[in-house]
Design a protein around this motif. Structure first.
Motif, short mmCIF file in Angstrom:
data_model
loop_
_atom_site.label_atom_id
_atom_site.label_comp_id
_atom_site.label_asym_id
_atom_site.label_seq_id
_atom_site.Cartn_x
_atom_site.Cartn_y
_atom_site.Cartn_z
N TYR A 1 1.41 -1.18 0.28
CA TYR A 1 -0.16 -0.13 -0.10
C TYR A 1 1.02 1.01 0.07
O TYR A 1 0.63 2.49 -0.58
CB TYR A 1 -0.68 -0.25 1.35
N ILE A 2 1.95 1.20 1.08
CA ILE A 2 2.78 2.61 0.85
C ILE A 2 3.54 3.00 -0.36
O ILE A 2 3.55 3.65 -1.13
CB ILE A 2 3.50 2.29 2.34
N ALA A 3 3.68 1.72 -1.06
CA ALA A 3 4.40 1.18 -2.15
C ALA A 3 3.92 2.00 -3.47
O ALA A 3 4.19 3.14 -4.00
CB ALA A 3 5.12 0.55 -2.58
N LEU A 4 2.09 1.33 -3.11
CA LEU A 4 1.98 2.63 -3.98
C LEU A 4 0.90 3.43 -3.95
O LEU A 4 1.58 4.78 -5.03
CB LEU A 4 0.33 1.35 -3.59
N ILE A 5 1.22 4.04 -2.76
CA ILE A 5 1.23 5.51 -2.41
C ILE A 5 2.14 6.51 -3.19
O ILE A 5 1.91 7.60 -3.62
CB ILE A 5 0.83 5.87 -1.13
N MET A 6 3.29 5.84 -2.70
CA MET A 6 4.55 6.88 -3.09
C MET A 6 4.93 7.02 -4.54
O MET A 6 4.90 7.65 -4.91
CB MET A 6 6.03 6.43 -1.89
N GLU A 7 4.40 5.63 -4.66
CA GLU A 7 4.36 5.85 -6.95
C GLU A 7 3.41 6.47 -7.22
O GLU A 7 3.70 7.55 -8.10
CB GLU A 7 4.46 4.40 -6.96
N GLY A 8 2.48 6.72 -6.59
CA GLY A 8 1.49 7.66 -7.07
C GLY A 8 1.91 9.28 -7.28
O GLY A 8 2.07 9.97 -7.96
N LYS A 9 2.10 9.74 -5.44
CA LYS A 9 2.80 10.14 -5.47
C LYS A 9 3.99 11.25 -6.73
O LYS A 9 4.14 12.07 -6.87
CB LYS A 9 3.10 10.80 -4.04
N THR A 10 4.75 10.16 -7.03
CA THR A 10 6.16 10.68 -7.46
C THR A 10 5.48 10.71 -9.10
O THR A 10 5.79 11.64 -9.82
CB THR A 10 6.98 9.17 -7.60
N THR A 11 4.46 9.68 -9.29
CA THR A 11 3.82 10.24 -10.53
C THR A 11 3.27 11.54 -11.07
O THR A 11 3.58 11.55 -11.90
CB THR A 11 3.32 8.73 -11.28
N ALA A 12 2.81 11.94 -10.65
CA ALA A 12 2.00 12.97 -9.70
C ALA A 12 2.78 13.92 -9.95
O ALA A 12 2.55 14.92 -9.72
CB ALA A 12 0.53 13.27 -8.93
N GLY A 13 4.16 14.11 -9.59
CA GLY A 13 4.84 15.34 -9.80
C GLY A 13 5.44 15.99 -8.53
O GLY A 13 5.29 17.11 -8.43
N ALA A 14 5.29 15.24 -7.63
CA ALA A 14 5.42 16.03 -6.36
C ALA A 14 6.76 16.16 -5.76
O ALA A 14 8.21 15.32 -6.49
CB ALA A 14 5.00 14.27 -4.65
N SER A 15 7.33 17.08 -4.96
CA SER A 15 8.28 18.18 -5.12
C SER A 15 8.91 16.79 -4.18
O SER A 15 7.65 16.02 -3.40
CB SER A 15 8.56 19.01 -4.51
N VAL A 16 10.15 17.00 -4.22
CA VAL A 16 11.43 16.29 -3.19
C VAL A 16 10.79 16.13 -1.47
O VAL A 16 10.22 15.29 -0.95
CB VAL A 16 12.93 16.16 -3.16
N GLU A 17 9.85 17.74 -1.13
CA GLU A 17 9.68 18.08 0.11
C GLU A 17 8.40 17.16 0.57
O GLU A 17 8.29 16.63 1.53
CB GLU A 17 9.39 19.55 0.11
N GLU A 18 7.14 17.18 -0.94
CA GLU A 18 5.67 16.67 -0.29
C GLU A 18 6.36 14.66 -0.26
O GLU A 18 5.56 14.19 0.37
CB GLU A 18 5.45 16.67 -1.75
#
Length: 170
Positions: A100-117
């Motif tokens: 679940y955490i990997a999916l959330i992090m992957e989604g944030k990364t794919t959405a272009g979240a900043s390093v801080e986010e």
């Protein structure tokens, strides 16, 4: 009434947990899908209340009786959901939270979240991992995932299907 509670509670619980596990196996993680499935499964409350009203009570049911029936179904479905979910976690060596955490992090990364986010999300996910590791926190958390949906459907079904007027008075 207990038989209806048990039968329809088991049906609702198995539908919800079955589709939840299937969606996990297929890699589909959607909160909206989960709640849609819950509302569809809890439509069994309408069926049970109407069946009880028409077959056992001669077409007359008070709000409290209908709500009690729906609440019973909700509790049975919730307990089944929690029990099967715990068995699923055990059978998968509790890997769900990592996936679940990997999916959330992957989604944030794919959405272009900043390093801080990403760092903030990772911190929140680590907190979730710690909470999820404690069964005294995980079990109520799992209960709260499902119970409010059933409670809402129970209230609606009891209100919509209530009929305080005797057929003899009509």
């Amino acid at each position: 009434m207990q038989k209806l509670i048990l039968v329809y509670g088991v049906i609702a619980g198995l539908v919800i947990i079955g589709i939840a596990i299937l969606s996990l196996k297929l890699g589909i993680a959607s909160m909206w899908l989960g709640y849609l499935v819950m509302f569809i499964a809890f439509s069994s409350i309408f069926v049970a209340v109407k069946q009880y009203r028409d077959d056992k009570l001669g077409g007359v049911i008070r709000f409290g009786t209908g709500f009690g029936l729906g609440l019973g179904i909700t509790i049975v479905a919730s307990l089944i959901y929690i029990s099967v979910w715990e068995l699923y976690l055990l059978s998968t060596d509790y890997t769900f939270i990592d996936t679940y955490i990997a999916l959330i992090m992957e989604g944030k990364t794919t959405a272009g979240a900043s390093v801080e986010e990403l760092a903030e999300t990772a911190k929140a996910m680590q907190s979730l991992r710690e909470i999820y590791a404690d069964p005294f926190l995980r079990l109520p958390m799992t209960f709260v995932e499902i119970f409010p949906a059933g409670l809402l459907i129970s209230l609606i079904a009891a209100f919509v299907l209530k009929n305080n007027k005797s057929l003899a008075a009509a």
